[in-house]
Design an enzyme around this catalytic site. Structure first.
Site, short mmCIF file in Angstrom:
data_model
loop_
_atom_site.label_atom_id
_atom_site.label_comp_id
_atom_site.label_asym_id
_atom_site.label_seq_id
_atom_site.Cartn_x
_atom_site.Cartn_y
_atom_site.Cartn_z
CD GLU A 1 4.14 1.28 7.00
OE1 GLU A 1 4.76 1.79 7.97
OE2 GLU A 1 3.92 1.93 5.94
CG ASP B 1 -0.22 0.17 2.51
OD1 ASP B 1 0.69 -0.63 2.78
OD2 ASP B 1 -0.55 1.10 3.28
#
Length: 452
Positions: free
Chosen positions: A157, A95
């Site tokens: 994250e 991500d």
């Protein structure tokens, strides 16, 4: 028994694989995998599927996309260790941060572009290049992998790793390893590798100030009645002393590694304007690695174009505090709360609400696995040994890995350099350093097998 591949074989294999690795990185960067609320999370799903396909293509037989509740998808891949050999857990995240102000980008954030030896685009450095560094190492070995590997590629994250601990708990048996490589940090400089051994923690709070139960005329009551916005500004000003050091009692301050961070280099990397002074005292590495810092991230108040001539009854600020290794998030939060409530100006009502936190990390980088990492890095950088450095930013999940896998050696590595601009406009990856990172990880797997 060690890998049948020599160091020369590995170097040749990495050189052979790099063009395809770069092409796959560019494809992954084109997916806007933003896990933040308000963005299309189908792109995060696409990114997870693309990572899973990369792992399978790299010879990982057991690949699964997993998630916890409403969390974003992570990818776990496993390849068993040869008899008697250790297992290495390779972590990265797929991500990315939102692009932010598009007008500040010199090219489209999700269309990778090379300029002057750097690849620009959101996620090129943080952290899709970390994913592809793992892929490069696996492809270099093919069927001759000298260790077992488990890959854990997280999908949220940047959004706080909200479901990470639950994922680790559920898959702890599969994730247990002798060595954990967390490819989410960076190096000291171009041409100078590093192992990250210290990271600050994080405490983020909302500070609400109230002085009135409703807005009143600024002319009729101003001069006798305090407005909440002025009270908030005065309160926030108490968080630093005149030198710019954090003025909150009870916070931990420690010494940093013996590295020189020249002020001219630091100012250039920060983009500091001419004439603007640095704040704080002590060595720069201590100010940004091992001492607390406090930043006001935002204030909720009337817009200047819409503000009436009235005393503001309530105002809110978001305050971010980075805490030094050796401190705890709970202790630091309490110290900040006490300070803010004690320094409320003019009897204003102050409410402090915790928005989020994360623990700092300090790593004792001694032992055979750390020696193996140093040897691999020195070989990849043509004899330049890695330094141990701190990071002012926070990666709270490292403390989670440390607590849940206490017997594993944790190696915090990464692809970023001082000009990578992760999280900001024009994020980029230095392609020459990326090649060295890929080689270093491949050599690390060989040297870990030999150190066992």
């Amino acid at each position: 028994m060690t890998s049948s591949l020599s160091e020369a074989d590995i170097r040749a294999a990495i050189a052979r694989e790099l063009p395809r690795v770069r092409a796959d990185l560019e494809d992954l960067v084109r997916i806007p995998s933003i896990a933040f609320d308000g963005f299309d999370h189908s792109h995060v799903e696409r990114s997870a599927e693309a990572v899973a396909a990369l792992l399978r293509d790299a010879g990982v037989p057991d690949v699964r996309i997993v998630r916890q509740g409403s969390g974003q998808p992570a990818v776990i891949g496993r390849r068993p260790a040869p008899p008697g050999k250790p297992t290495v857990l390779l972590y990265a995240h797929h991500d990315v941060q939102p692009p932010g102000d598009l007008t500040q980008w010199k090219s489209e954030p999700f269309e990778p572009v090379e300029r002057d030896g750097r690849l620009y685009g959101r996620g090129t450095a943080d952290d899709k290049a970390g994913v592809l560094a793992h892929i490069a190492a696996l492809r270099a070995y093919g069927d001759a992998l000298p260790v077992g590997v488990t890959l854990f590629i997280e999908g949220e994250e940047e959004f706080g790793s909200g479901s990470l601990e639950e994922l680790i708990n559920e898959y702890k048996a599969e994730l247990t390893a002798d060595v954990i490589v967390i490819a989410d940090s960076g190096n000291w400089d171009i041409g100078q590798p590093a192992l990250t051994t210290g990271l600050r923690g994080l405490v983020s709070v909302y500070v609400d100030v109230q002085t009135l139960d409703h807005a009143v005329h600024s002319g009729m009551f101003g001069g006798a009645v305090p407005d909440a916005l002025t009270a908030l500004v005065r309160l926030l000003a108490t968080l630093h002393d005149d030198a710019g050091d954090v003025a909150v009692d009870g916070l931990v301050r420690t010494n940093a590694a013996p590295l020189d961070y020249p002020e001219d280099r630091f100012r250039k990397e920060a983009g500091l304007l001419d004439g603007v002074e640095l704040i704080g005292s002590g060595r720069i590495v201590e100010r940004v690695w091992t001492k607390p810092s406090i930043t006001v991230l935002g204030i909720d108040a009337p817009k200047t174009s819409e503000a009436p001539n009235a005393l503001v009854p309530t105002a809110r600020a978001k305050v971010s505090m980075r805490i030094a290794p050796g401190d705890t998030a709970a202790s630091a939060h309490e110290a900040l709360r006490v300070h803010l409530e004690k320094n409320a100006p003019w009897g204003a009502k102050v409410t402090v609400t915790l928005e989020g936190d994360g623990e700092p990390t300090s790593i004792d980088a001694t032992g055979p696995m750390y020696d193996a990492a140093r040897a691999a890095f020195a070989a990849a950088w043509d004899g330049t040994a890695p330094v141990e450095m701190g990071v002012g930013g926070s990666i709270p999940f490292i403390a989670t890995f440390r607590d849940m896998f206490p017997n594993a050696a944790i190696l915090v590595t990464g692809v970023e350099d001082p000009d990578a601009r992760a999280h900001g406009p024009n994020e980029s990856l230095h392609l020459g350093e990326f090649a060295k990172v890929c080689l270093a990880e491949a050599l690390l797997l060989k040297k870990v097998a030999e150190a066992q």
